[in-house]
Write a protein that holds these residues in place. Structure first.
Motif, PDB file in Angstrom:
ATOM      1  N   ASP A  77     -26.945  34.086  32.155  1.00  0.00           N
ATOM      2  CA  ASP A  77     -27.110  34.348  30.728  1.00  0.00           C
ATOM      3  C   ASP A  77     -27.329  35.838  30.495  1.00  0.00           C
ATOM      4  N   VAL A  78     -26.797  36.326  29.370  1.00  0.00           N
ATOM      5  CA  VAL A  78     -27.114  37.686  28.927  1.00  0.00           C
ATOM      6  C   VAL A  78     -27.598  37.607  27.482  1.00  0.00           C
ATOM      7  N   TRP A  79     -28.308  38.633  27.038  1.00  0.00           N
ATOM      8  CA  TRP A  79     -28.855  38.649  25.692  1.00  0.00           C
ATOM      9  C   TRP A  79     -28.458  39.947  25.003  1.00  0.00           C
ATOM     10  N   PRO A  80     -28.053  39.875  23.739  1.00  0.00           N
ATOM     11  CA  PRO A  80     -27.619  41.104  23.054  1.00  0.00           C
ATOM     12  C   PRO A  80     -28.750  42.130  22.961  1.00  0.00           C
ATOM     13  N   PHE A  81     -28.409  43.364  23.271  1.00  0.00           N
ATOM     14  CA  PHE A  81     -29.431  44.411  23.288  1.00  0.00           C
ATOM     15  C   PHE A  81     -29.738  44.928  21.884  1.00  0.00           C
ATOM     16  N   VAL A  84     -19.108  53.490  29.054  1.00  0.00           N
ATOM     17  CA  VAL A  84     -19.848  52.307  28.600  1.00  0.00           C
ATOM     18  C   VAL A  84     -20.008  52.324  27.081  1.00  0.00           C
ATOM     19  N   ASP A  85     -19.217  53.162  26.414  1.00  0.00           N
ATOM     20  CA  ASP A  85     -19.381  53.317  24.967  1.00  0.00           C
ATOM     21  C   ASP A  85     -18.589  52.293  24.162  1.00  0.00           C
ATOM     22  N   ARG A  86     -17.810  51.450  24.841  1.00  0.00           N
ATOM     23  CA  ARG A  86     -17.043  50.364  24.215  1.00  0.00           C
ATOM     24  C   ARG A  86     -15.919  50.838  23.305  1.00  0.00           C
ATOM     25  N   GLN A  87     -15.480  52.078  23.477  1.00  0.00           N
ATOM     26  CA  GLN A  87     -14.452  52.599  22.580  1.00  0.00           C
ATOM     27  C   GLN A  87     -13.122  51.846  22.715  1.00  0.00           C
ATOM     28  N   PHE A  88     -12.796  51.362  23.890  1.00  0.00           N
ATOM     29  CA  PHE A  88     -11.543  50.597  24.021  1.00  0.00           C
ATOM     30  C   PHE A  88     -11.635  49.294  23.219  1.00  0.00           C
ATOM     31  N   ALA A  89     -12.738  48.571  23.381  1.00  0.00           N
ATOM     32  CA  ALA A  89     -12.904  47.313  22.642  1.00  0.00           C
ATOM     33  C   ALA A  89     -12.960  47.585  21.141  1.00  0.00           C
ATOM     34  N   SER A 140     -13.853  60.464  26.203  1.00  0.00           N
ATOM     35  CA  SER A 140     -14.708  60.308  25.020  1.00  0.00           C
ATOM     36  C   SER A 140     -15.167  61.669  24.491  1.00  0.00           C
ATOM     37  N   ALA A 141     -15.403  62.617  25.397  1.00  0.00           N
ATOM     38  CA  ALA A 141     -15.780  63.968  24.960  1.00  0.00           C
ATOM     39  C   ALA A 141     -14.646  64.580  24.134  1.00  0.00           C
ATOM     40  N   ALA A 142     -13.405  64.401  24.621  1.00  0.00           N
ATOM     41  CA  ALA A 142     -12.240  64.915  23.876  1.00  0.00           C
ATOM     42  C   ALA A 142     -12.127  64.216  22.526  1.00  0.00           C
ATOM     43  N   ALA A 143     -12.577  62.963  22.475  1.00  0.00           N
ATOM     44  CA  ALA A 143     -12.503  62.187  21.231  1.00  0.00           C
ATOM     45  C   ALA A 143     -13.655  62.511  20.283  1.00  0.00           C
ATOM     46  N   GLY A 144     -14.649  63.249  20.774  1.00  0.00           N
ATOM     47  CA  GLY A 144     -15.742  63.667  19.903  1.00  0.00           C
ATOM     48  C   GLY A 144     -17.119  63.149  20.292  1.00  0.00           C
ATOM     49  N   LEU A 145     -17.199  62.405  21.383  1.00  0.00           N
ATOM     50  CA  LEU A 145     -18.494  61.874  21.815  1.00  0.00           C
ATOM     51  C   LEU A 145     -18.901  62.578  23.108  1.00  0.00           C
ATOM     52  N   ASP A 196     -32.588  54.745  22.054  1.00  0.00           N
ATOM     53  CA  ASP A 196     -32.056  55.724  21.111  1.00  0.00           C
ATOM     54  C   ASP A 196     -30.692  56.251  21.544  1.00  0.00           C
ATOM     55  N   HIS A 197     -30.553  56.518  22.838  1.00  0.00           N
ATOM     56  CA  HIS A 197     -29.279  57.006  23.380  1.00  0.00           C
ATOM     57  C   HIS A 197     -28.159  55.983  23.135  1.00  0.00           C
ATOM     58  N   ILE A 198     -28.445  54.723  23.418  1.00  0.00           N
ATOM     59  CA  ILE A 198     -27.431  53.675  23.231  1.00  0.00           C
ATOM     60  C   ILE A 198     -27.131  53.486  21.749  1.00  0.00           C
ATOM     61  N   SER A 199     -28.159  53.576  20.926  1.00  0.00           N
ATOM     62  CA  SER A 199     -27.929  53.487  19.485  1.00  0.00           C
ATOM     63  C   SER A 199     -26.922  54.557  19.044  1.00  0.00           C
ATOM     64  N   ARG A 200     -27.105  55.764  19.539  1.00  0.00           N
ATOM     65  CA  ARG A 200     -26.206  56.860  19.161  1.00  0.00           C
ATOM     66  C   ARG A 200     -24.793  56.635  19.695  1.00  0.00           C
ATOM     67  N   VAL A 201     -24.711  56.335  21.004  1.00  0.00           N
ATOM     68  CA  VAL A 201     -23.411  56.264  21.670  1.00  0.00           C
ATOM     69  C   VAL A 201     -22.620  55.031  21.226  1.00  0.00           C
ATOM     70  N   ARG A 202     -23.299  53.920  21.149  1.00  0.00           N
ATOM     71  CA  ARG A 202     -22.614  52.643  20.973  1.00  0.00           C
ATOM     72  C   ARG A 202     -22.540  52.200  19.509  1.00  0.00           C
ATOM     73  N   PHE A 203     -23.591  52.487  18.734  1.00  0.00           N
ATOM     74  CA  PHE A 203     -23.661  51.924  17.387  1.00  0.00           C
ATOM     75  C   PHE A 203     -23.486  52.943  16.266  1.00  0.00           C
TER      76      PHE A 203
END
Ligand SMILES: [Zn+2]
Length: 293
Positions: free
Chosen positions: A151-155, A118-123, A32-37, A80-87
């Motif tokens: 059960d899980v709940w969307p973050f 855990v950044d979901r880049q493959f999906a 992911s670092a090589a990809a820019g993250l 905030d970290h997840i917002s940046r990495v994932r969204f």
């Protein structure tokens, strides 16, 4: 590494991929670092997390091992970290290039991906879900700390509320935003590392590994360091040691000046005769493979 040796090794890798019946990819933070993250960007960290920068932290890498905070501070940071990495980060083109390699250039080749990311880049780059084992889960969901339910709940909606109400002076969320299980009232946590579908996903991956003993296996590690060596690095070395019909390629840059990004491309001696170390950026190697495969 010398240029001519580098290109020679990439040719070896391309040959091994062509000849293999099975391809096992290990993807670490370096991909992911090589990809820019990157988690090592200190300028971004100071700008985004001034409270923590003022207290001696200097990168998101540096925060992975941090424990000296309150629960409300931890949630504020993670939101905030997840917002940046994932969204906020878009699907990264390097992952799409890797998919082209595996699905088009090597059409029909049986492959699996094991990732600690855990950044979901493959999906998000539309890899088939059954081919990707996200060993540590991901940041998409919350689950009950008491495991009263699967059960899980969307973050995401919870995360957005946390970010909107973060108290900047203390870098924390208000107590009333701490998430709780709707069933039993226990605190919720991110469905990360220990998550409800881990056992079934691991079993499917293990079944594929067993099946791969039927033919030639090519193992490729992209950007795997020492953040969680027990996920990819050590198991891949063990598979290489145990099998005769295997070739192993370790692709990573070393970071001689960094305290946090610890990776080195060396190969342990007992598997050296089946292995090849490529001290180069994963993105460079993937782009080169695209040209020659
Ligand atoms: Zn519960």
């Amino acid at each position: 590494m010398e240029q001519n040796v580098l290109y020679e090794y990439i040719e070896l890798l391309a040959d091994a991929m062509r000849q293999a019946d099975y391809i096992l990819i290990g993807a670490g933070a370096g991909l992911s670092a090589a990809a820019g993250l990157s988690f090592a960007d200190e300028t971004l960290f100071r700008k985004r997390y001034p409270y923590w920068a003022a207290r001696g932290r200097h990168s998101e890498y540096h925060m992975f091992s941090f424990r000296d905070w309150t629960e409300t501070q931890q949630w504020a940071y993670m939101a905030d970290h997840i917002s940046r990495v994932r969204f906020e980060t878009p699907p990264l083109p390097l992952y799409a290039t890797l998919k082209t390699l595996l699905e088009d250039k090597l059409f029909g080749k049986d492959y699996r991906i094991l990732t600690s990311n855990v950044d979901r880049q493959f999906a998000r780059n539309h890899f088939p879900a059954e081919k990707v084992f996200e060993y540590q889960g991901n940041y998409d969901n919350l689950c009950c700390t008491q495991q009263c339910t699967n059960d899980v709940w969307p973050f995401q909606p919870v995360m957005e509320r946390m970010i909107a109400h973060t108290i900047q002076e203390t870098a924390s969320i208000p107590d009333e935003l701490l998430p709780h299980c709707p069933h039993c009232g226990a605190p919720l946590r991110l469905a990360f590392r220990d998550y409800p579908t881990y056992d079934s996903e691991k079993a499917a991956y293990q079944a594929w590994l067993t099946q791969s003993q039927q033919g030639q296996l090519c193992i490729i590690e992209f950007g795997v360091g020492f953040n969680s060596p027990g996920v990819i690095r050590v198991p891949f070395e063990r598979i290489t040691q145990e099998r005769s019909n295997v070739k192993f390629f370790r692709i990573t840059v070393d970071y001689p000046d960094s305290e946090e990004e610890i990776a080195y491309p060396e190969i342990p001696k007992p598997i050296a005769n089946k292995s090849c170390s490529i001290n180069a950026d994963a993105g460079f190697v993937i782009e080169e493979l695209l040209k020659i495969l």
